[in-house]
Structure formats: structure tokens, C-alpha cells
Scaffold this motif. Structure first.
Motif, PDB file in Angstrom:
ATOM      1  N   PRO A 162       0.833  -1.205   0.000  1.00  0.00           N
ATOM      2  CA  PRO A 162       0.000   0.000   0.000  1.00  0.00           C
ATOM      3  C   PRO A 162       0.869   1.258   0.000  1.00  0.00           C
ATOM      4  O   PRO A 162       2.018   1.214   0.419  1.00  0.00           O
ATOM      5  N   CYS A 163       0.292   2.369  -0.447  1.00  0.00           N
ATOM      6  CA  CYS A 163       1.070   3.613  -0.502  1.00  0.00           C
ATOM      7  C   CYS A 163       0.157   4.824  -0.557  1.00  0.00           C
ATOM      8  O   CYS A 163      -0.783   4.856  -1.365  1.00  0.00           O
ATOM      9  N   ARG A 164       0.449   5.802   0.295  1.00  0.00           N
ATOM     10  CA  ARG A 164      -0.257   7.079   0.240  1.00  0.00           C
ATOM     11  C   ARG A 164       0.429   7.987  -0.784  1.00  0.00           C
ATOM     12  O   ARG A 164       1.607   7.828  -1.088  1.00  0.00           O
ATOM     13  N   ARG A 165      -0.320   8.942  -1.291  1.00  0.00           N
ATOM     14  CA  ARG A 165       0.197   9.832  -2.337  1.00  0.00           C
ATOM     15  C   ARG A 165       1.510  10.498  -1.920  1.00  0.00           C
ATOM     16  O   ARG A 165       2.445  10.608  -2.715  1.00  0.00           O
ATOM     17  N   GLU A 166       1.594  10.913  -0.663  1.00  0.00           N
ATOM     18  CA  GLU A 166       2.779  11.639  -0.220  1.00  0.00           C
ATOM     19  C   GLU A 166       4.018  10.756  -0.106  1.00  0.00           C
ATOM     20  O   GLU A 166       5.136  11.258   0.079  1.00  0.00           O
ATOM     21  N   ASP A 167       3.842   9.444  -0.217  1.00  0.00           N
ATOM     22  CA  ASP A 167       4.978   8.522  -0.087  1.00  0.00           C
ATOM     23  C   ASP A 167       5.407   7.909  -1.415  1.00  0.00           C
ATOM     24  O   ASP A 167       6.265   7.023  -1.438  1.00  0.00           O
ATOM     25  N   HIS A 168       4.826   8.359  -2.514  1.00  0.00           N
ATOM     26  CA  HIS A 168       5.191   7.804  -3.818  1.00  0.00           C
ATOM     27  C   HIS A 168       6.697   7.878  -4.047  1.00  0.00           C
ATOM     28  O   HIS A 168       7.335   6.893  -4.438  1.00  0.00           O
ATOM     29  N   ASP A 169       7.283   9.045  -3.825  1.00  0.00           N
ATOM     30  CA  ASP A 169       8.711   9.224  -4.102  1.00  0.00           C
ATOM     31  C   ASP A 169       9.569   8.345  -3.210  1.00  0.00           C
ATOM     32  O   ASP A 169      10.632   7.861  -3.638  1.00  0.00           O
ATOM     33  N   TRP A 183      -4.106   3.278  -7.221  1.00  0.00           N
ATOM     34  CA  TRP A 183      -4.384   2.483  -6.026  1.00  0.00           C
ATOM     35  C   TRP A 183      -3.809   3.194  -4.814  1.00  0.00           C
ATOM     36  O   TRP A 183      -2.963   4.070  -4.917  1.00  0.00           O
ATOM     37  N   GLU A 184      -4.280   2.800  -3.657  1.00  0.00           N
ATOM     38  CA  GLU A 184      -3.650   3.159  -2.384  1.00  0.00           C
ATOM     39  C   GLU A 184      -3.432   1.894  -1.566  1.00  0.00           C
ATOM     40  O   GLU A 184      -2.338   1.611  -1.126  1.00  0.00           O
ATOM     41  N   THR A 185      -4.477   1.104  -1.399  1.00  0.00           N
ATOM     42  CA  THR A 185      -4.383  -0.122  -0.609  1.00  0.00           C
ATOM     43  C   THR A 185      -3.843  -1.264  -1.458  1.00  0.00           C
ATOM     44  O   THR A 185      -3.796  -1.183  -2.696  1.00  0.00           O
ATOM     45  N   PHE A 186      -3.472  -2.359  -0.793  1.00  0.00           N
ATOM     46  CA  PHE A 186      -2.982  -3.514  -1.543  1.00  0.00           C
ATOM     47  C   PHE A 186      -4.084  -4.167  -2.366  1.00  0.00           C
ATOM     48  O   PHE A 186      -3.850  -4.521  -3.535  1.00  0.00           O
ATOM     49  N   PRO A 187      -5.294  -4.362  -1.829  1.00  0.00           N
ATOM     50  CA  PRO A 187      -6.365  -4.911  -2.681  1.00  0.00           C
ATOM     51  C   PRO A 187      -6.625  -4.047  -3.908  1.00  0.00           C
ATOM     52  O   PRO A 187      -6.900  -4.578  -4.996  1.00  0.00           O
ATOM     53  N   GLU A 188      -6.517  -2.713  -3.772  1.00  0.00           N
ATOM     54  CA  GLU A 188      -6.690  -1.848  -4.935  1.00  0.00           C
ATOM     55  C   GLU A 188      -5.565  -2.049  -5.947  1.00  0.00           C
ATOM     56  O   GLU A 188      -5.790  -1.965  -7.171  1.00  0.00           O
ATOM     57  N   LEU A 235       4.471  -1.435   3.388  1.00  0.00           N
ATOM     58  CA  LEU A 235       3.556  -1.592   4.517  1.00  0.00           C
ATOM     59  C   LEU A 235       3.993  -0.740   5.698  1.00  0.00           C
ATOM     60  O   LEU A 235       3.174  -0.039   6.324  1.00  0.00           O
ATOM     61  N   ARG A 236       5.276  -0.747   5.999  1.00  0.00           N
ATOM     62  CA  ARG A 236       5.804  -0.010   7.162  1.00  0.00           C
ATOM     63  C   ARG A 236       5.637   1.500   6.968  1.00  0.00           C
ATOM     64  O   ARG A 236       5.231   2.221   7.878  1.00  0.00           O
ATOM     65  N   VAL A 237       5.956   1.986   5.784  1.00  0.00           N
ATOM     66  CA  VAL A 237       5.825   3.417   5.509  1.00  0.00           C
ATOM     67  C   VAL A 237       4.354   3.822   5.504  1.00  0.00           C
ATOM     68  O   VAL A 237       3.988   4.902   5.972  1.00  0.00           O
ATOM     69  N   TYR A 238       3.498   2.955   4.999  1.00  0.00           N
ATOM     70  CA  TYR A 238       2.068   3.251   4.954  1.00  0.00           C
ATOM     71  C   TYR A 238       1.508   3.427   6.368  1.00  0.00           C
ATOM     72  O   TYR A 238       0.715   4.338   6.619  1.00  0.00           O
ATOM     73  N   VAL A 239       1.921   2.570   7.281  1.00  0.00           N
ATOM     74  CA  VAL A 239       1.391   2.616   8.651  1.00  0.00           C
ATOM     75  C   VAL A 239       2.100   3.666   9.494  1.00  0.00           C
ATOM     76  O   VAL A 239       1.469   4.399  10.264  1.00  0.00           O
TER      77      VAL A 239
END
Length: 275
Positions: A96-103, A128-133, A156-160
Motif C-alpha cells: 500500500p502507498c499514500r500519495r505523499e509517499d510515492h517518491d 491504487w492506495e491499498t494492496f487490494p486496490e 507496509l511499514r511506511v504506509y502505517v
């Protein structure tokens, strides 16, 4: 009987360990329907005389996480008889990944796999953002091989944990519970497993160690137990094994506590020839 495809007169290596033999292979409806002397015809026929006919190879360690989202050909694997690839290894990936963590995740993949950051930045659709997405996005793709994805620990770690996760700070009990929940959700959605890296060889393009390098056993245990509770998923690890007895003992505990199978990538290091 008419088949979709008949491969005739090839030298068959069937993967069972049986001796090589000359045989035909008939395929119907996407499945092998007959092996041996096939009497029925095929809508398409291939004369494989003098050629080796094998089941498709499965490459269990790849990093097509970006390429699979924009390309229709997963080369070079598809050039070499590989028909299924497993990606998301070594804890690196994009969900998973939030927009601000793409880079952050792009720099990590660039450093670990030497895939140019500009290519990833231009090619990843990030729909996508989540893993299922992420899996839903992959399901819309049509590629020349099949592929399976694992949940990467760094993402996963960065997402949480955000920057705390990227900076390798210890995970709190709440962090671990959140990661475990996402891991369970991922394997239920179709992730093949969970992967992580514990090697200094894995650094982002700006020289930072991978976020998972020093993840403590309680963090790994929480995630492994989540897969155990789901009854699904393989654990995939890569490690420097600087203290091999201690590291292997921890891996054993994770397997015993979770009941899940474990895959370990072993890399020869010329500085430690007996490792």
C-alpha cells in the motif's frame, strides 16, 4: 476431437523427473488435455521436432512491480520459457502507498533494483492506495505471462508509520496491530505472501537503508501471525545473516508461531566465502 493447440513430436521434459521422451501435448480451454500420441487435431499445430517441450517455468523472485502496471510484456523473463512470475520480493514494492509517499517507494526500488526513478515516476499509474486496490489494478492488465504479488514490508511499514517507518524507528504495539490487519487483508485479497529485507545491500537511491532493515522480531511476529490466522501466504526473507545462528533461530520461531511456509533468499558474499 479437435483441440485448441497440439504441440507435436517434441522432446518432453514433464517436470516429474521422468526420462525425456518424444510426445505430443494437446491443449484445450487453456488446460493440458492430453499428453502422448495425440490423435485429435488442433486448431493450431506446432511441429516441435528437435525441440524441448517443458511446463512453463515459474520465476519465484522478480521485481516486475512497476513494469507489470504499464507493460504487456514482462521481458526478459517471458523470453526464456517463464510463464509465471512472483513479484514483491525483498520487501520492496508500491502498495500500500499514500500519495505523499510515492517518491519514497520509487527511490527505494531505484536503489535496490537499479530501475531508473524517472521511468518509475513516469510509468506508474498510481491508481491504487491499498494492496487490494493494487491487485484490482493489476487484474485489468493483459501480459504475456501470469504473475503473483506479495505484500512488501517496506511499503507496509511506511504506509502505517510514515516517516517513522522510513527512518527505521521501532514499531509500537498499535503500529504492529495495524500492519497485521493490512497483511491479513492483503492475503485474503490474493497476495501470495509477505516479503521483507534485512540486508544492508538494499538501499534507496539516496543511500538510506531499507526501512525494514532493523525491524524487531515482535513486528515480524505480528505480521506472520496475521498470515497464520488467515491460513494463507508465504513468508519471504532476505538477510545478511551476520549472526546466522541467531537469525535462523528467529526465522524458525516465526514459522513455528505462524504455521506459514518460509522462503529465504541466500546471496553469496565474496567478503564472507564461508557464509
Amino acid at each position: 476431437m479437435k483441440h485448441d493447440l497440439v504441440i507435436r513430436n517434441g522432446t518432453l521434459a514433464d517436470g516429474t523427473g521422468s526420462p525425456l521422451r518424444t510426445a505430443d501435448v494437446a491443449i484445450a480451454g487453456g488446460r493440458i488435455a492430453e499428453v502422448g500420441a495425440v490423435s485429435g487435431s488442433g486448431a493450431e499445430e506446432i511441429d516441435a521436432r528437435g525441440l524441448l517441450v517443458t511446463p512453463g517455468f515459474v520465476d519465484i523472485h522478480t521485481h516486475y512491480d512497476g513494469q507489470a502496471t504499464w507493460g504487456s510484456r514482462l521481458a526478459p523473463s517471458s523470453w526464456h520459457g517463464v510463464t509465471t512470475v512472483v513479484m514483491g520480493n525483498c520487501g520492496v514494492g508500491f502498495a500500500p502507498c499514500r500519495r505523499e509517499d510515492h517518491d519514497t517507494l520509487i527511490r527505494l526500488m531505484e536503489g535496490v533494483e537499479d530501475i531508473p526513478g524517472a521511468v518509475l515516476a513516469e510509468g506508474l499509474p498510481w491508481n491504487w492506495e491499498t494492496f487490494p486496490e493494487f491487485l484490482d489494478s493489476l487484474a485489468t492488465r493483459r501480459c504475456d505471462v501470469d504473475f503473483a504479488a506479495q505484500l512488501p514490508h517496506a511499503a507496509l511499514r511506511v504506509y502505517v508509520m510514515g516517516k517513522r517507518g522510513a527512518d527505521r524507528e521501532p514499531a509500537t504495539a498499535a503500529d504492529i496491530a495495524a500492519m497485521a490487519g493490512i497483511a491479513a487483508e492483503a492475503v485474503e485479497a490474493g497476495a501470495l505472501g509477505f516479503s521483507t529485507s534485512r540486508t544492508l545491500n538494499h538501499r534507496s537511491s539516496d543511500g538510506q537503508p531499507t526501512p525494514t532493515l532493523t525491524a524487531a522480531e515482535d513486528e515480524l511476529l505480528g505480521i506472520a501471525r496475521a498470515l497464520g490466522a488467515a491460513g494463507k501466504g508465504v513468508l519471504q526473507f532476505v538477510s545478511d545473516f551476520t549472526d546466522s545462528e541467531r537469525e535462523m533461530a528467529m526465522l524458525r520461531r516465526l514459522v513455528e508461531a505462524s504455521g506459514r511456509p518460509l522462503s529465504v533468499s541466500l546471496v553469496q558474499n565474496e567478503m564472507s566465502p564461508n557464509g
